[in-house]
Design an enzyme around this catalytic site. Structure first.
Site, PDB file in Angstrom:
ATOM      1  N   GLY A  88       0.786  -1.239   0.000  1.00  0.00           N
ATOM      2  CA  GLY A  88       0.000   0.000   0.000  1.00  0.00           C
ATOM      3  C   GLY A  88       0.815   1.284   0.000  1.00  0.00           C
ATOM      4  CE  LYS A 167      -8.915 -12.092  -5.775  1.00  0.00           C
ATOM      5  NZ  LYS A 167      -8.713 -13.474  -6.096  1.00  0.00           N
ATOM      6  CG  LEU A 168     -10.540  -8.404 -14.601  1.00  0.00           C
ATOM      7  CD1 LEU A 168      -9.387  -7.643 -15.248  1.00  0.00           C
ATOM      8  CD2 LEU A 168     -11.022  -9.505 -15.540  1.00  0.00           C
ATOM      9  CB  ILE A 169     -12.089  -3.726 -11.910  1.00  0.00           C
ATOM     10  CG1 ILE A 169     -10.915  -3.252 -11.048  1.00  0.00           C
ATOM     11  CG2 ILE A 169     -13.327  -2.898 -11.603  1.00  0.00           C
ATOM     12  CD1 ILE A 169     -11.090  -3.462  -9.556  1.00  0.00           C
ATOM     13  CG  HIS A 185       1.340  -2.071 -15.281  1.00  0.00           C
ATOM     14  ND1 HIS A 185       0.981  -3.308 -14.766  1.00  0.00           N
ATOM     15  CD2 HIS A 185       2.339  -2.296 -16.172  1.00  0.00           C
ATOM     16  CE1 HIS A 185       1.746  -4.232 -15.333  1.00  0.00           C
ATOM     17  NE2 HIS A 185       2.566  -3.655 -16.188  1.00  0.00           N
TER      18      HIS A 185
HETATM   19  C1  GRF Z   1       3.074  -1.100  -7.664  1.00  0.00           C
HETATM   20  O1  GRF Z   1       4.304  -1.441  -8.244  1.00  0.00           O
HETATM   21  C2  GRF Z   1       2.047  -0.846  -8.722  1.00  0.00           C
HETATM   22  O2  GRF Z   1       2.584  -0.345  -9.903  1.00  0.00           O
HETATM   23  C3  GRF Z   1       1.477  -2.202  -8.955  1.00  0.00           C
HETATM   24  O3  GRF Z   1       1.467  -2.828  -7.700  1.00  0.00           O
HETATM   25  C4  GRF Z   1       2.472  -2.250  -6.880  1.00  0.00           C
HETATM   26  C5  GRF Z   1       1.800  -1.776  -5.623  1.00  0.00           C
HETATM   27  O4  GRF Z   1       2.721  -1.339  -4.688  1.00  0.00           O
HETATM   28  N1  GRF Z   1       0.185  -2.142  -9.574  1.00  0.00           N
HETATM   29  P1  GRF Z   1       2.217  -0.684  -3.339  1.00  0.00           P
HETATM   30  O5  GRF Z   1       1.312  -1.702  -2.665  1.00  0.00           O
HETATM   31  O6  GRF Z   1       1.492   0.572  -3.678  1.00  0.00           O
HETATM   32  O7  GRF Z   1       3.462  -0.440  -2.540  1.00  0.00           O
END
Ligand code: GRF
Length: 291
Positions: A88, A167-169, A185
């Protein structure tokens, strides 16, 4: 309920017709209900929502909006639900930006499929209600899609922010929040995205490919993994001796900045849609510039 906002014509080079957040013109207004916090008490240590003062402010904003054609409503603080499955850190960056005023909005709920994850723990200890979705063997307290949509409506959520939610939304949620769900991402989409590209797998694939650059992408969410329209990206060089862990750490650092900037733009109604469907961010300082 927000209204569709017409904006000034774009910079001459762009020649596009634009509109902002058409989504919420179609979203039903939420009615005030008994405290949701109580319902999520099992999941959240402290989950006091500033519902009453906000409700008053919103009511005032709505009344003012009727007088001045929507400006006041457009200017109110937006209500954000952040979806998390892991540590998070992006959630924390957004929450802190909201608390500091850098983002004109409030994180009103954290949704997770992993009630014990770091993001959920942080939410609980900071008074953000935790909603568990979906139901699973390890999370039997999880709610259904219909209940989730209801819950988000009751929290009067304007925008959904995926931050490491694996999870897929569900289609129903995507359809309820058109142009109002973002994801981050850790690669330059459309490269190294899609099902199976998550966590270190992304960075391993980038390094193995010999790509010299990578970096985070913030994009709108559609029904598939990582295919929605790109909103913002940052370039991070891949170094000769990079490991997936080192590259991930440098990219994560950029993620926190680019996600906060994108969410700030979303909350200030600075996202405009080019007529070919590409979202652009208007500069905060110069409305004729796009960043
Ligand atoms: C991040 O690298 C984000 O790009 C990907 O999942 C990771 C989440 O990291 N979708 P965090 O839980 O916010 O530290």
């Amino acid at each position: 309920m927000e209204m569709e906002a017409a904006v000034a014509p774009p910079a001459s080079g762009l020649r596009r017709s634009l509109n902002i957040n058409p989504a919420r013109a179609t979203r039903p207004a939420a009615k005030h209900r008994p405290s949701l916090a109580a319902r999520h008490q099992a999941n959240a240590v402290r989950c006091e929502l500033p519902r009453r003062p906000e409700a008053r402010l919103r009511h005032r904003a709505s009344a003012a909006a009727q007088r001045d054609g929507g400006d006041a409503e457009a200017g109110r603080r937006k209500r954000l639900a952040v979806f998390v499955s892991g540590g998070g850190s992006n959630f924390r960056a957004i929450h802190e930006a909201a608390l500091s005023g850098a983002v004109h909005g409030d994180v009103v709920a954290l949704v997770t499929d992993k009630p014990g994850c770091g993001g959920a723990e942080h939410a609980r200890s900071n008074g953000v209600p935790v909603v568990v979705f979906p139901k699973s063997k390890s999370a039997p307290e999880g709610i259904s899609v219909a209940e989730l949509i209801n819950t988000l409506r009751e929290y009067e959520v304007d925008f959904v922010l995926l931050a490491g939610y694996l999870k897929l939304i569900p289609t129903e949620l995507v359809q309820k929040y058109p142009r109002s769900i973002l994801n981050i991402h850790p690669s330059l989409l459309p490269a190294f995205g899609g099902k199976g590209y998550y966590g270190l797998k992304v960075h391993k694939a980038v390094i193995a490919s010999g790509a010299r650059y990578s970096g985070p992408t913030v994009h709108f969410v559609d029904e598939h993994y990582d295919t929605g329209r790109t909103l913002a990206q940052r370039v991070v060089p891949v170094l000769t001796n990079d490991t997936p862990e080192l590259l991930a750490a440098r990219i994560l650092h950029e993620e926190h900045k680019v996600y906060v900037e994108a969410v700030a733009a979303l909350c200030e109604d600075r996202i405009v849609w080019r007529e070919d469907g590409v979202p652009l961010i208007k500069s905060q300082t110069n409305p004729d510039e796009y960043i």
